[in-house]
Write a protein that holds these residues in place. Structure first.
Motif, mmCIF file in Angstrom:
data_model
loop_
_atom_site.group_PDB
_atom_site.id
_atom_site.type_symbol
_atom_site.label_atom_id
_atom_site.label_comp_id
_atom_site.label_asym_id
_atom_site.label_seq_id
_atom_site.Cartn_x
_atom_site.Cartn_y
_atom_site.Cartn_z
ATOM 1 N N GLU A 292 -31.498 3.680 -0.512
ATOM 2 C CA GLU A 292 -32.573 3.991 -1.458
ATOM 3 C C GLU A 292 -32.028 4.739 -2.671
ATOM 4 O OE1 GLU A 292 -35.554 6.059 0.767
ATOM 5 O OE2 GLU A 292 -36.021 4.298 1.992
ATOM 6 N N LYS A 293 -31.089 5.656 -2.447
ATOM 7 C CA LYS A 293 -30.499 6.395 -3.559
ATOM 8 C C LYS A 293 -29.726 5.447 -4.471
ATOM 9 C CE LYS A 293 -27.610 10.410 -4.614
ATOM 10 N NZ LYS A 293 -26.919 9.812 -5.711
ATOM 11 N N MET A 294 -28.981 4.517 -3.851
ATOM 12 C CA MET A 294 -28.218 3.552 -4.656
ATOM 13 C C MET A 294 -29.165 2.679 -5.478
ATOM 14 S SD MET A 294 -25.210 2.401 -1.990
ATOM 15 C CE MET A 294 -24.515 1.190 -3.081
ATOM 16 N N ILE A 295 -30.275 2.249 -4.863
ATOM 17 C CA ILE A 295 -31.252 1.425 -5.589
ATOM 18 C C ILE A 295 -31.857 2.222 -6.725
ATOM 19 C CG2 ILE A 295 -33.507 0.319 -5.378
ATOM 20 C CD1 ILE A 295 -32.646 -0.574 -2.562
ATOM 21 N N THR A 296 -32.218 3.480 -6.444
ATOM 22 C CA THR A 296 -32.802 4.331 -7.477
ATOM 23 C C THR A 296 -31.805 4.558 -8.603
ATOM 24 O OG1 THR A 296 -34.143 5.437 -5.805
ATOM 25 C CG2 THR A 296 -33.894 6.565 -7.898
ATOM 26 N N ASP A 297 -30.553 4.865 -8.227
ATOM 27 C CA ASP A 297 -29.516 5.075 -9.245
ATOM 28 C C ASP A 297 -29.289 3.811 -10.064
ATOM 29 O OD1 ASP A 297 -29.227 7.649 -8.346
ATOM 30 O OD2 ASP A 297 -27.356 7.291 -7.251
ATOM 31 N N ALA A 298 -29.288 2.666 -9.391
ATOM 32 C CA ALA A 298 -29.086 1.398 -10.099
ATOM 33 C C ALA A 298 -30.239 1.142 -11.072
ATOM 34 C CB ALA A 298 -28.961 0.242 -9.109
ATOM 35 N N LYS A 299 -31.473 1.442 -10.630
ATOM 36 C CA LYS A 299 -32.633 1.263 -11.520
ATOM 37 C C LYS A 299 -32.525 2.189 -12.723
ATOM 38 C CE LYS A 299 -36.048 -0.339 -8.163
ATOM 39 N NZ LYS A 299 -37.303 -0.009 -7.470
ATOM 40 N N GLU A 300 -32.157 3.448 -12.452
ATOM 41 C CA GLU A 300 -32.016 4.401 -13.554
ATOM 42 C C GLU A 300 -30.916 3.955 -14.510
ATOM 43 O OE1 GLU A 300 -31.331 8.224 -11.806
ATOM 44 O OE2 GLU A 300 -33.397 8.409 -11.078
ATOM 45 N N GLN A 301 -29.794 3.514 -13.944
ATOM 46 C CA GLN A 301 -28.680 3.047 -14.779
ATOM 47 C C GLN A 301 -29.100 1.824 -15.582
ATOM 48 O OE1 GLN A 301 -25.867 4.708 -15.079
ATOM 49 N NE2 GLN A 301 -25.015 3.285 -16.543
ATOM 50 N N ALA A 302 -29.843 0.913 -14.949
ATOM 51 C CA ALA A 302 -30.322 -0.274 -15.664
ATOM 52 C C ALA A 302 -31.279 0.135 -16.776
ATOM 53 C CB ALA A 302 -31.008 -1.230 -14.694
ATOM 54 N N GLN A 303 -32.147 1.123 -16.496
ATOM 55 C CA GLN A 303 -33.084 1.604 -17.516
ATOM 56 C C GLN A 303 -32.314 2.220 -18.681
ATOM 57 O OE1 GLN A 303 -36.430 1.220 -17.418
ATOM 58 N NE2 GLN A 303 -36.568 2.101 -19.450
ATOM 59 N N ILE A 304 -31.297 3.027 -18.351
ATOM 60 C CA ILE A 304 -30.488 3.655 -19.406
ATOM 61 C C ILE A 304 -29.773 2.588 -20.218
ATOM 62 C CG2 ILE A 304 -28.437 5.078 -19.790
ATOM 63 C CD1 ILE A 304 -29.358 6.778 -17.359
ATOM 64 N N GLU A 305 -29.172 1.613 -19.537
ATOM 65 C CA GLU A 305 -28.469 0.539 -20.242
ATOM 66 C C GLU A 305 -29.446 -0.273 -21.085
ATOM 67 O OE1 GLU A 305 -25.184 -0.250 -20.447
ATOM 68 O OE2 GLU A 305 -24.812 1.618 -19.384
ATOM 69 N N GLY A 306 -30.646 -0.526 -20.528
ATOM 70 C CA GLY A 306 -31.664 -1.264 -21.282
ATOM 71 C C GLY A 306 -32.079 -0.502 -22.536
ATOM 72 N N ASP A 307 -32.327 0.803 -22.368
ATOM 73 C CA ASP A 307 -32.699 1.625 -23.534
ATOM 74 C C ASP A 307 -31.574 1.631 -24.565
ATOM 75 O OD1 ASP A 307 -35.079 2.175 -22.305
ATOM 76 O OD2 ASP A 307 -34.503 4.181 -21.618
ATOM 77 N N LYS A 308 -30.340 1.728 -24.077
ATOM 78 C CA LYS A 308 -29.182 1.736 -24.974
ATOM 79 C C LYS A 308 -29.098 0.414 -25.739
ATOM 80 C CE LYS A 308 -24.168 2.445 -24.765
ATOM 81 N NZ LYS A 308 -23.033 2.653 -23.845
ATOM 82 N N MET A 309 -29.304 -0.694 -25.015
ATOM 83 C CA MET A 309 -29.243 -2.009 -25.655
ATOM 84 C C MET A 309 -30.372 -2.165 -26.674
ATOM 85 S SD MET A 309 -28.225 -4.394 -22.382
ATOM 86 C CE MET A 309 -28.185 -5.937 -23.270
ATOM 87 N N ILE A 310 -31.557 -1.645 -26.328
ATOM 88 C CA ILE A 310 -32.696 -1.722 -27.262
ATOM 89 C C ILE A 310 -32.384 -0.916 -28.513
ATOM 90 C CG2 ILE A 310 -35.089 -0.978 -27.601
ATOM 91 C CD1 ILE A 310 -35.591 -1.795 -24.666
#
Length: 166
Positions: A90-108
């Protein structure tokens, strides 16, 4: 029975009694002691075997109890490990979601910055084109205006009037 009493001989009775006593003594001396010893040894062996069996039974109960205890501990440890694995997942999934959100925001943000820079470049290009067109139009207008001498003089006078002298 009367016949036995008539044929009874005291000497024969005496010798038979001595022989019987001697036989009993010999049996007691050489046969009964070893037989009784063998019976006692056998009884002791059976008694020891029963005690050993009882000890083995107790030991088996202890081993069974220990096995059950170890099995319960292993199950509990397995449950703890599974719980930890679920938490890590669950922590890995949460971290992956957060990382994806950060990467998405960065790309935006990068896309917005790229769009903004391209927009500025397009506006600058349009301004340059408008300036070139304005110059071309002004050239054409001025050529036509300057083709006549009167118009040239009037234009020079107007420009001189607009210029301020310090």
């Amino acid at each position: 029975m009367e016949k036995l009493l008539e044929e009874f001989s005291l000497g024969l009775f005496f010798w038979q009694t001595i022989l019987f006593t001697l036989l009993l003594w010999l049996l007691w001396k050489f046969a009964w002691k070893p037989i009784l010893k063998a019976v006692n040894d056998r009884e002791e062996g059976i008694k020891n075997a029963l005690e050993a069996a009882e000890e083995a039974k107790k030991e088996m109960q202890n081993v069974t109890a220990d096995s059950e205890k170890l099995l319960k501990e292993a199950r509990a440890e397995r449950e703890v490990m599974l719980k930890e694995a679920r938490e890590i997942k669950e922590k890995m999934i949460t971290d992956a979601k957060e990382q994806a959100q950060i990467e998405g925001d960065k790309m935006i943000k990068q896309a917005q910055a790229t769009i903004e820079s391209e927009k500025k470049a397009a506006v600058a290009d349009i301004k340059a084109q408008v300036a070139d067109l304005s110059i071309d139009i002004a050239e054409k207008v001025i050529k036509e205006e300057l083709s006549d001498k009167k118009k040239q003089l009037k234009l020079v006078d107007d420009m001189l009037g607009d210029v301020k002298l310090n």
